[in-house]
Scaffold this active site. Structure first.
Site, PDB file in Angstrom:
ATOM      1  N   GLY A  57       0.818  -1.197   0.000  1.00 44.40           N
ATOM      2  CA  GLY A  57       0.000   0.000   0.000  1.00 44.40           C
ATOM      3  C   GLY A  57       0.852   1.247   0.000  1.00 44.40           C
ATOM      4  O   GLY A  57       2.035   1.209   0.331  1.00 44.40           O
ATOM      5  N   LYS A  58       0.215   2.319  -0.433  1.00 41.36           N
ATOM      6  CA  LYS A  58       0.901   3.602  -0.429  1.00 41.36           C
ATOM      7  C   LYS A  58       0.090   4.537   0.412  1.00 41.36           C
ATOM      8  O   LYS A  58      -1.133   4.491   0.386  1.00 41.36           O
ATOM      9  CB  LYS A  58       0.994   4.153  -1.855  1.00 41.36           C
ATOM     10  N   GLY A  59       0.743   5.367   1.152  1.00 39.33           N
ATOM     11  CA  GLY A  59      -0.026   6.266   1.994  1.00 39.33           C
ATOM     12  C   GLY A  59       0.493   7.669   1.967  1.00 39.33           C
ATOM     13  O   GLY A  59       1.275   8.044   1.099  1.00 39.33           O
ATOM     14  N   PHE A 101       2.526   9.269   3.889  1.00 36.61           N
ATOM     15  CA  PHE A 101       3.941   9.531   4.145  1.00 36.61           C
ATOM     16  C   PHE A 101       4.906   8.648   3.377  1.00 36.61           C
ATOM     17  O   PHE A 101       6.014   9.032   3.078  1.00 36.61           O
ATOM     18  CB  PHE A 101       4.241   9.377   5.642  1.00 36.61           C
ATOM     19  N   GLY A 102       4.490   7.424   3.132  1.00 31.48           N
ATOM     20  CA  GLY A 102       5.438   6.531   2.480  1.00 31.48           C
ATOM     21  C   GLY A 102       4.757   5.286   1.975  1.00 31.48           C
ATOM     22  O   GLY A 102       3.570   5.297   1.687  1.00 31.48           O
ATOM     23  N   LYS A 103       5.530   4.230   1.885  1.00 34.35           N
ATOM     24  CA  LYS A 103       5.029   2.990   1.321  1.00 34.35           C
ATOM     25  C   LYS A 103       4.976   1.914   2.389  1.00 34.35           C
ATOM     26  O   LYS A 103       5.747   1.939   3.348  1.00 34.35           O
ATOM     27  CB  LYS A 103       6.011   2.504   0.265  1.00 34.35           C
ATOM     28  N   VAL A 104       4.107   0.945   2.167  1.00 40.05           N
ATOM     29  CA  VAL A 104       4.116  -0.238   3.010  1.00 40.05           C
ATOM     30  C   VAL A 104       4.469  -1.428   2.113  1.00 40.05           C
ATOM     31  O   VAL A 104       3.818  -1.661   1.096  1.00 40.05           O
ATOM     32  CB  VAL A 104       2.761  -0.458   3.712  1.00 40.05           C
ATOM     33  N   LYS A 113       6.628  -0.596   6.911  1.00 46.39           N
ATOM     34  CA  LYS A 113       6.238   0.761   6.522  1.00 46.39           C
ATOM     35  C   LYS A 113       7.497   1.620   6.466  1.00 46.39           C
ATOM     36  O   LYS A 113       8.245   1.694   7.437  1.00 46.39           O
ATOM     37  CB  LYS A 113       5.231   1.316   7.526  1.00 46.39           C
ATOM     38  N   ASP A 149      -9.595   7.805  12.045  1.00 45.59           N
ATOM     39  CA  ASP A 149      -9.519   7.539  10.598  1.00 45.59           C
ATOM     40  C   ASP A 149     -10.074   6.162  10.251  1.00 45.59           C
ATOM     41  O   ASP A 149      -9.472   5.408   9.495  1.00 45.59           O
ATOM     42  CB  ASP A 149      -8.073   7.708  10.110  1.00 45.59           C
ATOM     43  N   LYS A 177     -12.019   3.673   8.311  1.00 48.81           N
ATOM     44  CA  LYS A 177     -12.500   3.522   6.933  1.00 48.81           C
ATOM     45  C   LYS A 177     -12.016   2.166   6.429  1.00 48.81           C
ATOM     46  O   LYS A 177     -11.120   1.559   7.032  1.00 48.81           O
ATOM     47  CB  LYS A 177     -12.001   4.660   6.036  1.00 48.81           C
ATOM     48  N   ASN A 181      -8.337   1.171   6.236  1.00 48.32           N
ATOM     49  CA  ASN A 181      -7.562   0.992   7.462  1.00 48.32           C
ATOM     50  C   ASN A 181      -8.022  -0.206   8.289  1.00 48.32           C
ATOM     51  O   ASN A 181      -7.517  -0.443   9.374  1.00 48.32           O
ATOM     52  CB  ASN A 181      -7.595   2.269   8.308  1.00 48.32           C
ATOM     53  N   ASP A 208      -3.100   1.852  10.986  1.00 47.71           N
ATOM     54  CA  ASP A 208      -2.925   3.268  10.674  1.00 47.71           C
ATOM     55  C   ASP A 208      -3.320   4.180  11.838  1.00 47.71           C
ATOM     56  O   ASP A 208      -4.419   4.725  11.864  1.00 47.71           O
ATOM     57  CB  ASP A 208      -3.700   3.652   9.401  1.00 47.71           C
ATOM     58  N   THR A 259     -10.888  11.331   7.055  1.00 44.53           N
ATOM     59  CA  THR A 259     -11.167  11.281   5.633  1.00 44.53           C
ATOM     60  C   THR A 259     -12.593  11.802   5.454  1.00 44.53           C
ATOM     61  O   THR A 259     -13.497  11.310   6.139  1.00 44.53           O
ATOM     62  CB  THR A 259     -11.028   9.823   5.153  1.00 44.53           C
TER      63      THR A 259
HETATM   64  P1  ADP Z   1      -1.087   5.584   5.606  1.00 45.20           P
HETATM   65  O1  ADP Z   1      -1.035   6.273   6.917  1.00 45.20           O
HETATM   66  O2  ADP Z   1      -0.098   6.147   4.681  1.00 45.20           O
HETATM   67  O3  ADP Z   1      -2.480   5.463   5.066  1.00 45.20           O
HETATM   68  P2  ADP Z   1      -1.244   2.815   6.421  1.00 45.20           P
HETATM   69  O4  ADP Z   1      -0.595   2.447   7.715  1.00 45.20           O
HETATM   70  O5  ADP Z   1      -2.716   2.938   6.395  1.00 45.20           O
HETATM   71  O6  ADP Z   1      -0.532   4.118   5.863  1.00 45.20           O
HETATM   72  O7  ADP Z   1      -0.805   1.753   5.319  1.00 45.20           O
HETATM   73  C1  ADP Z   1      -1.168   1.954   3.958  1.00 45.20           C
HETATM   74  C2  ADP Z   1      -1.676   0.651   3.362  1.00 45.20           C
HETATM   75  O8  ADP Z   1      -0.671  -0.371   3.457  1.00 45.20           O
HETATM   76  C3  ADP Z   1      -2.889   0.048   4.066  1.00 45.20           C
HETATM   77  O9  ADP Z   1      -4.100   0.610   3.616  1.00 45.20           O
HETATM   78  C4  ADP Z   1      -2.754  -1.426   3.695  1.00 45.20           C
HETATM   79  O10 ADP Z   1      -3.217  -1.657   2.380  1.00 45.20           O
HETATM   80  C5  ADP Z   1      -1.244  -1.645   3.704  1.00 45.20           C
HETATM   81  N1  ADP Z   1      -0.827  -2.138   5.032  1.00 45.20           N
HETATM   82  C6  ADP Z   1      -0.476  -1.386   6.100  1.00 45.20           C
HETATM   83  N2  ADP Z   1      -0.152  -2.135   7.165  1.00 45.20           N
HETATM   84  C7  ADP Z   1      -0.291  -3.428   6.773  1.00 45.20           C
HETATM   85  C8  ADP Z   1      -0.122  -4.707   7.433  1.00 45.20           C
HETATM   86  N3  ADP Z   1       0.273  -4.795   8.710  1.00 45.20           N
HETATM   87  N4  ADP Z   1      -0.371  -5.820   6.714  1.00 45.20           N
HETATM   88  C9  ADP Z   1      -0.773  -5.729   5.427  1.00 45.20           C
HETATM   89  N5  ADP Z   1      -0.959  -4.580   4.759  1.00 45.20           N
HETATM   90  C10 ADP Z   1      -0.722  -3.434   5.403  1.00 45.20           C
HETATM   91 MG    MG Z   2      -1.728   7.211   8.328  1.00 49.51          MG
HETATM   92 MG    MG Z   3      -4.144   4.409   5.910  1.00 50.57          MG
END
Ligand code: ADP
Ligand code: MG
Ligand code: MG
Length: 266
Positions: free
Chosen positions: A14-16, A18-21, A36, A130, A132, A135, A148, A167
């Protein structure tokens, strides 16, 4: 404490903001994690730094079966790394888009677990802010993994906040209005999320931002015919513009009784 070299990066989860996961395999143990990665260069303003530090502080204290587990964290000169337990079941968002909507039985299962997670957080004085489908992740076994905590806020005893966070589609009217609010704001979002699970759409939709805000402040939404009487009553009580009488709101004078015990309904 590991270094990033110990991880094999497999794919982007996932992308958010601040950065990438990334999905990452820890080479020595072959264990899979969600890594993350937050570029330090992206955290420049005082507000961003505060947010990253607050997310970290909250993650360190949160220990609940339906909340994401931060295993450890480390940094190098360029990045902050957070190592989370990998939620292999993916985002609720993905499943909802795939299936259109959930049966009420399935929605009840998920919302029940989300309610338990929120009650736990609120007990610690934390507003999640947040909620949704993006998350709400699922574990390999199909349980909720709330993730998140970047927007979450820990309040002091009796404190309220009035910062705009979240959101738009899921934001409670009092949050939008900039009024002081408390954990009740999460129960509104919980109602919006339940509505979305049952119907496949959020109750307030508009591509025009101002129109969306107006709709949320008005609090009127269309209830599809197929929604059961029981689900309707919960939805109307959660998506209630007055936070004082909203389902889940805790009576300030007696915090031992919920204004309206939400668990009875689930
Ligand atoms: P942001 O604050 O940038 O939204 P998140 O923590 O929500 O970041 O992470 C972004 C995305 O990454 C999530 O919506 C999800 O798709 C994926 N992700 C985050 N944490 C996990 C995890 N522990 N396991 C699997 N996917 C994850
Ligand atoms: Mg966040
Ligand atoms: Mg998120």
């Amino acid at each position: 404490i590991p270094t990033v070299e110990e991880f094999k990066l497999l794919k982007t989860l996932g992308k958010g903001a601040f950065g990438k996961v990334l999905l990452a395999a820890h080479k020595p143990t072959r264990h899979l994690y969600a890594l993350k990665v937050v570029p330090k260069a992206k955290c420049t303003s005082r507000k961003q730094i505060r947010q990253v530090l607050s997310e970290m502080d909250i993650l360190k204290i949160v220990k609940h079966p339906f909340c994401v587990v931060l295993q450890f964290s480390f940094q190098n000169s360029e990045f902050l790394f957070y190592v989370f337990e990998f939620a292999a079941g993916g985002m609720l968002f993905y499943h909802l888009k795939e299936e259109g909507r959930f049966t009420e039985a399935r929605a009840r299962f998920y919302i029940g677990e989300i309610v338990l997670a929120l009650e736990y957080l609120h007990g610690l004085g934390i507003i999640f802010r947040d909620l949704k489908p993006e998350n709400c992740l699922l574990s390999a076994a199909g349980h909720i993994v709330l993730t998140d905590f970047g927007s979450a806020k820990k309040l002091l005893e009796g404190e309220k906040t009035s910062t705009l966070a979240g959101t738009p589609h899921y934001m409670a009217p009092e949050v939008l209005k900039g009024e002081p609010y408390t954990t009740s704001a999460d129960w509104w979002s919980c109602g919006v999320l339940l509505f979305e699970m049952i119907t496949g759409k959020t109750p307030f939709e508009s591509s025009d931002r101002m129109e969306l805000y107006r709709a949320i402040l008005g609090g009127h939404f269309k209830m599809p015919m197929f929604v059961s009487i029981r689900a309707r009553s919960i939805l109307y009580e959660l998506i209630q513009t007055n936070p004082d009488i909203r389902l889940g709101t805790v009576d300030e004078n007696d915090s031992s009784v919920s204004h309206n015990d939400i668990k009875k309904h689930c």
